[in-house]
Design a protein around this motif. Sequence first.
Motif, short mmCIF file in Angstrom:
data_model
loop_
_atom_site.label_atom_id
_atom_site.label_comp_id
_atom_site.label_asym_id
_atom_site.label_seq_id
_atom_site.Cartn_x
_atom_site.Cartn_y
_atom_site.Cartn_z
N ARG A 2 5.68 -0.53 -4.53
CA ARG A 2 4.66 -1.59 -4.60
C ARG A 2 5.09 -2.69 -5.57
O ARG A 2 4.90 -3.88 -5.31
CB ARG A 2 3.30 -0.99 -5.03
CG ARG A 2 2.75 0.04 -4.05
CD ARG A 2 1.27 0.30 -4.24
NE ARG A 2 0.90 0.79 -5.56
CZ ARG A 2 0.92 2.08 -5.92
NH1 ARG A 2 1.32 3.00 -5.06
NH2 ARG A 2 0.55 2.45 -7.14
N LYS A 38 -0.06 -3.50 -11.94
CA LYS A 38 -1.06 -4.58 -11.99
C LYS A 38 -0.51 -5.89 -12.54
O LYS A 38 -0.74 -6.95 -11.93
CB LYS A 38 -2.26 -4.11 -12.82
CG LYS A 38 -3.11 -3.05 -12.13
CD LYS A 38 -4.25 -2.60 -13.04
CE LYS A 38 -5.08 -1.52 -12.36
NZ LYS A 38 -6.18 -1.05 -13.24
N ASN A 97 0.82 -1.22 0.00
CA ASN A 97 0.00 0.00 0.00
C ASN A 97 0.85 1.26 0.00
O ASN A 97 0.33 2.36 0.24
CB ASN A 97 -0.91 0.00 1.24
CG ASN A 97 -1.90 -1.14 1.22
OD1 ASN A 97 -2.61 -1.34 0.25
ND2 ASN A 97 -1.93 -1.93 2.30
N MET A 141 -5.94 -8.69 -2.88
CA MET A 141 -6.66 -7.49 -2.44
C MET A 141 -6.06 -6.24 -3.07
O MET A 141 -6.79 -5.35 -3.52
CB MET A 141 -6.61 -7.39 -0.91
CG MET A 141 -7.42 -8.46 -0.19
SD MET A 141 -7.29 -8.33 1.61
CE MET A 141 -7.94 -6.68 1.90
N GLN A 142 -4.74 -6.19 -3.13
CA GLN A 142 -4.10 -5.03 -3.75
C GLN A 142 -4.37 -4.99 -5.24
O GLN A 142 -4.56 -3.92 -5.83
CB GLN A 142 -2.59 -5.06 -3.48
CG GLN A 142 -1.82 -3.88 -4.04
CD GLN A 142 -2.26 -2.55 -3.44
OE1 GLN A 142 -2.69 -2.51 -2.29
NE2 GLN A 142 -2.19 -1.48 -4.21
N SER A 143 -4.40 -6.16 -5.87
CA SER A 143 -4.65 -6.23 -7.31
C SER A 143 -6.02 -5.65 -7.66
O SER A 143 -6.18 -5.03 -8.73
CB SER A 143 -4.56 -7.68 -7.77
OG SER A 143 -4.78 -7.78 -9.15
N GLU A 144 -6.99 -5.84 -6.79
CA GLU A 144 -8.34 -5.34 -7.05
C GLU A 144 -8.43 -3.82 -6.99
O GLU A 144 -9.29 -3.22 -7.64
CB GLU A 144 -9.31 -5.96 -6.04
CG GLU A 144 -9.49 -7.46 -6.21
CD GLU A 144 -10.35 -8.06 -5.11
OE1 GLU A 144 -10.78 -7.30 -4.22
OE2 GLU A 144 -10.58 -9.29 -5.13
N THR A 145 -7.56 -3.20 -6.22
CA THR A 145 -7.63 -1.74 -6.03
C THR A 145 -6.44 -0.99 -6.61
O THR A 145 -6.41 0.24 -6.56
CB THR A 145 -7.73 -1.41 -4.53
OG1 THR A 145 -6.59 -1.94 -3.86
CG2 THR A 145 -8.99 -2.03 -3.93
N GLU A 146 -5.46 -1.71 -7.17
CA GLU A 146 -4.24 -1.08 -7.65
C GLU A 146 -4.54 -0.05 -8.75
O GLU A 146 -5.12 -0.37 -9.79
CB GLU A 146 -3.27 -2.14 -8.20
CG GLU A 146 -2.02 -1.59 -8.86
CD GLU A 146 -1.21 -0.71 -7.93
OE1 GLU A 146 -0.85 0.41 -8.36
OE2 GLU A 146 -0.95 -1.12 -6.78
N PRO A 147 -4.11 1.22 -8.54
CA PRO A 147 -4.43 2.27 -9.52
C PRO A 147 -3.43 2.39 -10.67
O PRO A 147 -3.72 3.04 -11.67
CB PRO A 147 -4.40 3.54 -8.66
CG PRO A 147 -3.39 3.24 -7.59
CD PRO A 147 -3.50 1.77 -7.31
#
Length: 298
Positions: free
Chosen positions: A252, A284, A245, A273-279
């Motif tokens: 990251r 990605k 994060n 979880m990070q993959s779903e929200t990674e901007p």
Amino acid sequence: MTNPPSSLTSTEPVTLSENEAKQLAEELKQQLRQGQRLDGDTQAIERMVAGLGDKRGLLRLTFAESLGAVGSAAVPALCRAMCEHENVTVRRAAAKTLTLISDRSALPFLFRALLNDPDPVVQGSAVGAMAVVGADAVEGLLEILLDPKNTPMQTGLASWGLAFVGARAPEALKQAACSPHARIRTAAIAALGDQIQNLGDQDARRLLTDALNDGDEEVRAEASTLMGKLNESHWALPLLLPKLNDESPLVRKNTALSLMKLEDPSAIQALEMQSETEPDDTVKPILRLAINQLHQHD
């Protein structure tokens, strides 16, 4: 670091014909095999240095090994050849031969070669010779990192040199890891692996842990990368997972790669979880790669 000398005492250049070089190499090879002490007078050394320009690689190797056996007495001639010879083959071979001798008196000339020689092989070999000297080379390598006039090639080689010094200069590297200059902290952190893994240096371990929260993203990224190289999942995993994060995409990305290298499937959930929200689109695919690789160890 003291300023590199502007010139070396010149001597009349020595040249060897192909036959002379071959004959001399055979004599030297026989002396080396028999464990004889090689002649270290000025004329003998200059003849061996001249042989470093021979087109035949095996002969050059014999001359380099012979000069290495002569030792410190050959250093002035080798430094002169490395810094001033017009033949790049001689300059390259001289720098590589200085690695065999590991004499701190060569350091100013090695720095000169790194900073002034246009040939990347000479530059790299000069840094290799610095690195084997050990702690005495650290200060100069750090100065190279700080000088904005130096090229990315030169600063990259200096970082490599510091990493190679590694456990040979533990106190100097640990001090550098606390430098006010981020570039120096980054290089020093990258060089702490041997001290942590092979020497069990707890101070170095603490410095690495602190570097994960450094104010500079390059330092945090380097610390994240090193964490993945130490093969200590039980220690590294709790420290790395929060870095997924981090505000820096580079951190990251490096964190995901390190988690993948640790081969601990318990990191999969956090990566998903990070993959779903990674901007960041560049991060990605790294996250997906890490997830896929870790599933193979699940």
